[in-house]
Each structure stands twice: as C-alpha cells, then as structure tokens.
Design a protein around this motif. Structure first.
Motif, PDB file in Angstrom:
ATOM      1  N   ILE A 228      -3.605   2.933  -3.131  1.00 16.34           N
ATOM      2  CA  ILE A 228      -3.123   4.316  -2.898  1.00 16.34           C
ATOM      3  C   ILE A 228      -4.076   5.047  -2.309  1.00 16.34           C
ATOM      4  CG2 ILE A 228      -2.083   6.359  -3.848  1.00 16.34           C
ATOM      5  CD1 ILE A 228      -1.387   4.262  -6.319  1.00 16.34           C
ATOM      6  N   LEU A 229      -3.447   5.702  -1.165  1.00 14.10           N
ATOM      7  CA  LEU A 229      -4.303   6.553  -0.067  1.00 14.10           C
ATOM      8  C   LEU A 229      -3.435   7.929  -0.138  1.00 14.10           C
ATOM      9  CD1 LEU A 229      -6.203   7.548   1.951  1.00 14.10           C
ATOM     10  CD2 LEU A 229      -4.814   6.252   3.732  1.00 14.10           C
ATOM     11  N   ILE A 230      -4.320   9.164  -0.872  1.00 14.49           N
ATOM     12  CA  ILE A 230      -3.735  10.468  -0.883  1.00 14.49           C
ATOM     13  C   ILE A 230      -3.685  10.987   0.581  1.00 14.49           C
ATOM     14  CG2 ILE A 230      -4.100  12.581  -1.825  1.00 14.49           C
ATOM     15  CD1 ILE A 230      -4.694  11.527  -4.270  1.00 14.49           C
TER      16      ILE A 230
ATOM     17  N   LEU B  98       0.903  -1.154  -0.129  1.00 15.81           N
ATOM     18  CA  LEU B  98      -0.073  -0.071   0.021  1.00 15.81           C
ATOM     19  C   LEU B  98       1.033   1.147  -0.261  1.00 15.81           C
ATOM     20  CD1 LEU B  98      -3.215   0.342   1.973  1.00 15.81           C
ATOM     21  CD2 LEU B  98      -1.683   2.274   2.103  1.00 15.81           C
ATOM     22  N   VAL B  99       0.414   2.214  -0.566  1.00 13.68           N
ATOM     23  CA  VAL B  99       1.185   3.494  -0.775  1.00 13.68           C
ATOM     24  C   VAL B  99       0.199   4.515  -0.160  1.00 13.68           C
ATOM     25  CG1 VAL B  99       2.196   5.269  -2.189  1.00 13.68           C
ATOM     26  CG2 VAL B  99       2.503   2.956  -2.690  1.00 13.68           C
ATOM     27  N   LEU B 100       0.973   5.358   0.866  1.00  7.69           N
ATOM     28  CA  LEU B 100       0.177   6.790   1.439  1.00  7.69           C
ATOM     29  C   LEU B 100       0.948   7.882   0.904  1.00  7.69           C
ATOM     30  CD1 LEU B 100       0.358   5.562   5.113  1.00  7.69           C
ATOM     31  CD2 LEU B 100      -1.475   5.355   3.390  1.00  7.69           C
ATOM     32  N   LEU B 101       0.433   8.647   0.051  1.00  7.04           N
ATOM     33  CA  LEU B 101       1.094   9.643  -0.926  1.00  7.04           C
ATOM     34  C   LEU B 101       0.495  10.939  -0.501  1.00  7.04           C
ATOM     35  CD1 LEU B 101       2.807   9.919  -3.403  1.00  7.04           C
ATOM     36  CD2 LEU B 101       0.635   9.559  -4.721  1.00  7.04           C
ATOM     37  N   ASP B 102       1.519  11.873  -0.124  1.00  5.25           N
ATOM     38  CA  ASP B 102       1.477  13.259  -0.080  1.00  5.25           C
ATOM     39  C   ASP B 102       1.479  13.909  -1.701  1.00  5.25           C
ATOM     40  OD1 ASP B 102       1.170  15.897   0.648  1.00  5.25           O
ATOM     41  OD2 ASP B 102       3.209  16.036   1.557  1.00  5.25           O
ATOM     42  N   LEU B 103       0.823  14.949  -1.782  1.00  6.43           N
ATOM     43  CA  LEU B 103       0.788  15.511  -3.218  1.00  6.43           C
ATOM     44  C   LEU B 103       1.940  16.844  -3.325  1.00  6.43           C
ATOM     45  CD1 LEU B 103      -2.932  15.638  -3.883  1.00  6.43           C
ATOM     46  CD2 LEU B 103      -1.255  13.731  -4.487  1.00  6.43           C
ATOM     47  N   GLY B 104       1.825  17.581  -2.399  1.00  6.73           N
ATOM     48  CA  GLY B 104       3.057  18.610  -2.411  1.00  6.73           C
ATOM     49  C   GLY B 104       4.333  18.324  -1.729  1.00  6.73           C
TER      50      GLY B 104
ATOM     51  N   ASP C 290     -10.301  10.528  -9.199  1.00  9.78           N
ATOM     52  CA  ASP C 290     -10.530  10.357 -10.819  1.00  9.78           C
ATOM     53  C   ASP C 290      -8.952   9.803 -11.400  1.00  9.78           C
ATOM     54  OD1 ASP C 290     -12.984  10.617 -10.932  1.00  9.78           O
ATOM     55  OD2 ASP C 290     -13.006  12.741 -11.824  1.00  9.78           O
ATOM     56  N   THR C 291      -7.896  10.327 -10.765  1.00 10.39           N
ATOM     57  CA  THR C 291      -6.468  10.011 -11.352  1.00 10.39           C
ATOM     58  C   THR C 291      -6.163   8.646 -10.801  1.00 10.39           C
ATOM     59  OG1 THR C 291      -5.827  12.358 -11.305  1.00 10.39           O
ATOM     60  CG2 THR C 291      -4.214  10.787 -11.409  1.00 10.39           C
ATOM     61  N   GLY C 292      -6.784   8.039  -9.860  1.00 13.91           N
ATOM     62  CA  GLY C 292      -6.623   6.722  -9.716  1.00 13.91           C
ATOM     63  C   GLY C 292      -6.432   6.402  -8.454  1.00 13.91           C
ATOM     64  N   ALA C 293      -6.318   7.165  -7.223  1.00 10.55           N
ATOM     65  CA  ALA C 293      -6.390   7.013  -5.736  1.00 10.55           C
ATOM     66  C   ALA C 293      -7.560   6.270  -5.413  1.00 10.55           C
ATOM     67  CB  ALA C 293      -6.352   8.364  -5.060  1.00 10.55           C
ATOM     68  N   ASP C 294      -7.176   5.240  -4.501  1.00 10.76           N
ATOM     69  CA  ASP C 294      -8.294   4.594  -3.887  1.00 10.76           C
ATOM     70  C   ASP C 294      -9.052   5.339  -2.641  1.00 10.76           C
ATOM     71  OD1 ASP C 294      -7.986   1.521  -5.170  1.00 10.76           O
ATOM     72  OD2 ASP C 294      -6.123   2.493  -4.657  1.00 10.76           O
ATOM     73  N   ASP C 295      -8.592   6.111  -2.162  1.00 11.49           N
ATOM     74  CA  ASP C 295      -8.746   7.007  -0.902  1.00 11.49           C
ATOM     75  C   ASP C 295      -8.248   8.225  -0.751  1.00 11.49           C
ATOM     76  OD1 ASP C 295     -10.752   7.825   1.084  1.00 11.49           O
ATOM     77  OD2 ASP C 295     -10.210   6.144   2.492  1.00 11.49           O
ATOM     78  N   TYR C 296      -8.743   9.310  -0.151  1.00 10.06           N
ATOM     79  CA  TYR C 296      -8.269  10.589  -0.116  1.00 10.06           C
ATOM     80  C   TYR C 296      -8.381  11.101   1.163  1.00 10.06           C
ATOM     81  CZ  TYR C 296      -7.474  15.405  -2.036  1.00 10.06           C
ATOM     82  OH  TYR C 296      -7.107  16.494  -2.515  1.00 10.06           O
ATOM     83  N   LEU C 297      -7.617  11.611   1.938  1.00 15.24           N
ATOM     84  CA  LEU C 297      -7.530  11.916   3.295  1.00 15.24           C
ATOM     85  C   LEU C 297      -6.784  13.449   3.304  1.00 15.24           C
ATOM     86  CD1 LEU C 297      -8.677  11.285   6.180  1.00 15.24           C
ATOM     87  CD2 LEU C 297      -6.521  10.343   6.503  1.00 15.24           C
TER      88      LEU C 297
END
Length: 227
Positions: free
Chosen positions: A75-77, A47-53, A92-99
């Motif tokens: 992938i969880l943003i 699993l990937v936990l991904l920051d955007l900035g 929409d880009t493909g993340a499974d969840d967004y926090l």
C-alpha cells in the motif's frame, strides 16, 4: 499486474492512471472508500495507491482494514498531508510507502516498481517458502534439497503462487499469467496442471480455496490451524 488507485481528484487520478497504464499495468480507479472496498472484495489486486482525504471518509480507515485482513498487500499512500506526524502515522498504521502531493509521476513509477520488487520477489533469483525453493536464474525448483523436474506451465504456475505466498491467487489470474494459450471458457487445463504440480512437489504446499483459486501458505497447514 493489477493496481487499485483510490483518488478522488479527477485530474490527478487520470494522470496517474495514464502513467501506470503506459507501463503495462492494469489500473482500477475509484474515487470513494465504498467503491474501493467493493473492488478489493471481488478482485485480486497486487498493489493499492491510496489517497487519504476522500469524499466518504479517511483512507486510513481502509488502510487499517487491509492490514488486518491482507497483511502483505503493498500500500502506497498518496496525500497532501505533508506534516512529519502525518507521515509517521501513515507508515505506523501500515502503509509501505508515503508520497506527498504534488509529486512527479517519474517518482511515483519508481516507488511502485520498488514496492512490486520487494513484495513479489521480482529481481530476486531465489524464492523460498517452507523448504520449497524456486530459482529464476536457473529455473530450478527443489523441495528440501530434492530437485523437482517441472514442465514450463507447472513452473509458471508455481512461480505465480510463490511470488504471492500467503495470498489467494484466483483461477483467472493463474490462467492469464501461466497458461494464456492453453485455456478456454470451459477448460480443465488448470486443474490438470495443478494436480501434476502437487504430485511433484508433495502435499502441504498448495491449498485450494474452493470457488476462488489457490494459495501457498507461509505457515504449514497444521501450524496455521493451531495458531
């Protein structure tokens, strides 16, 4: 369970790492996109936990790459971008969840557990891929309605592969999860068990990725080549 945390904030990253580690999850923490790419190229992550900035670019760049190359990797943003259009774009880009930051660690842990359950079938009695069925509640395996008698080690190997169907599982991960007390530094125990497992379930399910590990393809080999 190995997680990749991509987060440049030191305090937040350390807090998330400690919280996940307390739940017996192995966390690889990096702070730049380039480092995340290197980890993903060399390590099997669940699993990937991904920051955007991030300091060297936008995490969405990595997200797009992962969705092209590893469609089923959860992938969880984790981000401070809280606008509705940002959330929609991330999903929409493909993340499974967004926090959205700031968040409670308890909520993060809950979402991680939910993604793991959905992605790998934990908590689901039966897993089925192309007529190969593994039922956790009865520990029974069948191939097109034919019951197959497996040893404990063979069952654990098949379970590890089916829960990650479509993804390569490295030799190290299989040995660590299914054969922890049987393998040594130069042991061929995994190869022996895998050979027996293949013989019992039949050809066309377990594919060897030379020098890396094994995979159960979700599409039959002949169809995969012609697609």
């Amino acid at each position: 369970m190995k997680l990749l945390l991509v987060e440049d904030d030191l305090d937040l990253g350390n807090g998330v790492r400690i919280a996940l580690s307390s739940q017996d999850m192995e966390v690889v923490w990096v702070r730049r996109l380039v480092d995340a790419a290197q980890v993903l190229d060399s390590t099997l992550c669940d699993l990937v936990l991904l920051d955007l900035g991030l300091p060297d670019g936008d995490g969405l760049t990595l997200l797009r790459r992962l969705r092209r190359e590893r469609q089923s990797l959860p992938i969880l943003i984790l981000t401070a971008r809280d606008a509705l259009e940002d959330r929609v774009h991330g999903l929409d880009t493909g993340a499974d969840d967004y926090l959205v930051k700031p968040f409670a660690l308890a909520e993060l842990l809950s979402r991680v557990r939910a993604l793991v359950r959905r992605s790998y079938g934990f908590g689901v009695d039966a897993i089925e891929v192309r007529g190969l069925v593994l039922n956790d509640s009865t520990r029974q395996v069948s191939v097109r309605d034919r019951v197959v008698d497996l040893s404990r080690s063979e069952y654990e190997l098949l379970s590890a592969l089916l829960r990650r169907a479509g993804r390569i599982v490295t030799r190290h991960v299989l040995e660590e999860q299914a054969l922890p007390s049987q393998v040594g530094s130069e042991s061929n125990v995994l190869d022996v068990h895998m050979s027996n497992l293949r013989r019992k379930i039949g050809d066309g399910y377990i594919r060897t990725v030379r020098g890396v590990g094994y995979v159960i393809d979700t599409v039959a080999p002949d169809k995969a080549r012609s697609a």
